[in-house]
Design an enzyme around this catalytic site. Structure first.
Site, mmCIF file in Angstrom:
data_model
loop_
_atom_site.group_PDB
_atom_site.id
_atom_site.type_symbol
_atom_site.label_atom_id
_atom_site.label_comp_id
_atom_site.label_asym_id
_atom_site.label_seq_id
_atom_site.Cartn_x
_atom_site.Cartn_y
_atom_site.Cartn_z
ATOM 1 C CG ASP A 73 -0.257 -0.099 2.552
ATOM 2 O OD1 ASP A 73 0.794 -0.765 2.626
ATOM 3 O OD2 ASP A 73 -0.749 0.499 3.529
ATOM 4 C CD GLU A 107 4.231 0.807 7.192
ATOM 5 O OE1 GLU A 107 4.890 1.104 8.204
ATOM 6 O OE2 GLU A 107 3.955 1.650 6.324
#
Ligand code: ZN
Length: 375
Positions: free
Chosen positions: A67, A132
């Site tokens: 991400d 994350e």
């Protein structure tokens, strides 16, 4: 396919947290192709996978996230953030540094390593998440819980976060401070400013306690860690009217703490100061990471030597910066080191990395594998 090409493919798969955008499928396909077994662990919108090649120890794990943070104002990007673009030796795009180049480098390194040494000792694994940059609840933390529950132990972990300051490999992270946040509500009694005897002003109540907290020297850190720091990030009180004493104050604060402190000790000290100043309060605590530190050992040795081989000099070992998913892996007893490209442009517009650094990083990762698993 080169690590550069893989980075470009990853950047063109838009994956603003917690979206994965098909990045993990691409990585998993590469790993399956060279003998890894993939286990997918999706939780809601979050995609995770655990890939392992080998059944014995020691286990060397590469960790990272697919991400990315949002683009920010598009008009400030010189090229589309999800169209990988090379200009003057740099690759531009969201995730170019944090951390799609790192992912591409580690997967390509594994392909090359097992191609050259299919019967390496121990095992290689990948722990990849798409959570994350977001709340980090359903990502690495959850996969680590699954591994712990079945007794699967990571010995060494390399996190591919961009750790470098000005040249790839100049800095590695060997630990991080802990992060403790609090939402504080100070309870008072609302009233007329002309009749303070009938009110209790939460701003006045908190002020001396806050002055003490802000001025406090918690510790001086140590040779590996910066000192502990307490910071107020938000504070609000007041009805908007100039003649009303507010009935309540809300504040948020964060403590970045060195291993000189303990979690319980920090909470107790903060509450003791509030109580001593007569503050009536409630606090909600949030722990986003405990401090960790990887002392010199096999992993650090291997990483330093692999970096030196490619970059020509030993990296500096630091514990500065924000948190990373290393905080979830280190408590299992694993040695954890972060090594990645230069972090100067991360989370900014026109994020980029040096094109040559992707292949250099791949060679560094491959060197780590060779040093730990070739024997
Ligand atoms: Zn990152």
């Amino acid at each position: 396919m080169s690590a550069l090409e893989l980075t470009q493919q990853l950047i063109s798969r838009a994956s603003v947290s917690p979206t994965d955008g098909g990045c993990q499928e691409l990585l998993a396909a590469r790993l399956t192709g060279c003998g890894f077994t993939i286990e997918k662990y999706p939780f809601g919108p979050v995609e995770n996978f655990w890939a392992r090649r080998g059944a014995t120890g020691p286990l060397l794990c590469f960790a990272g996230h697919t991400d990315v943070v949002p683009t920010g104002p598009l008009e400030e990007w010189q090229s589309d953030p999800f169209t990988p673009t090379i200009r003057d030796g740099f690759l531009y795009g969201r995730g170019a540094a944090d951390m799609k180049s790192g992912l591409a480098a580690m997967v390509t390194a594994a392909q090359k390593f097992v191609g050259e040494l299919p019967h390496h000792r121990g095992s290689i694994a990948f722990l990849i998440t798409s959570d994350e940059e977001g709340p980090s609840v359903d990502g690495t933390r959850r996969v680590v819980e699954i591994l712990e529950a079945r007794g699967e132990k990571i010995d060494w972990c390399v996190v591919g976060e961009p750790s470098s300051e000005s040249e790839c490999g100049d800095t590695i992270k060997v630990g991080r401070r802990g992060s403790l946040s609090g939402r504080l509500t100070v309870h008072g009694v609302q009233g007329h400013v002309a009749y303070p005897q009938f009110a209790e002003n939460p701003v006045h109540k908190l002020a001396p306690a806050l002055a003490e907290l802000a001025a406090r020297e918690w510790d001086q850190g140590d040779e590996h860690f910066q000192p502990t720091s307490f910071q107020v990030s938000n504070i609000a009180a007041g009805t908007g009217a100039p003649n009303v004493i507010p009935g309540e104050l809300k504040a948020r604060f964060n403590v970045r703490w060195s291993p000189r402190q303990t979690l319980d000790g920090l909470k107790a000290t903060i509450e003791e100061i509030l109580v001593r100043h007569g503050v009536r309060y409630t606090i909600d605590w949030f722990v986003s990471g405990l401090p960790f530190y990887t002392p010199p050992g096999r992993l650090l040795q291997a990483v330093s030597a692999a970096v030196k081989d490619v970059a020509g000099r030993q990296p500096k070992a630091a514990t500065s910066g924000g948190t990373s998913d290393g905080r979830f892996i280190a408590p299992t007893g694993a040695q954890v080191v972060e090594l990645g490209v230069v972090n100067a442009s991360i989370h900014k517009v026109n994020e980029h990395c040096r094109v040559d650094d992707i292949e250099r990083l791949q060679r560094m990762y491959q060197g780590v594998m060779g040093r730990l698993l070739a024997g």
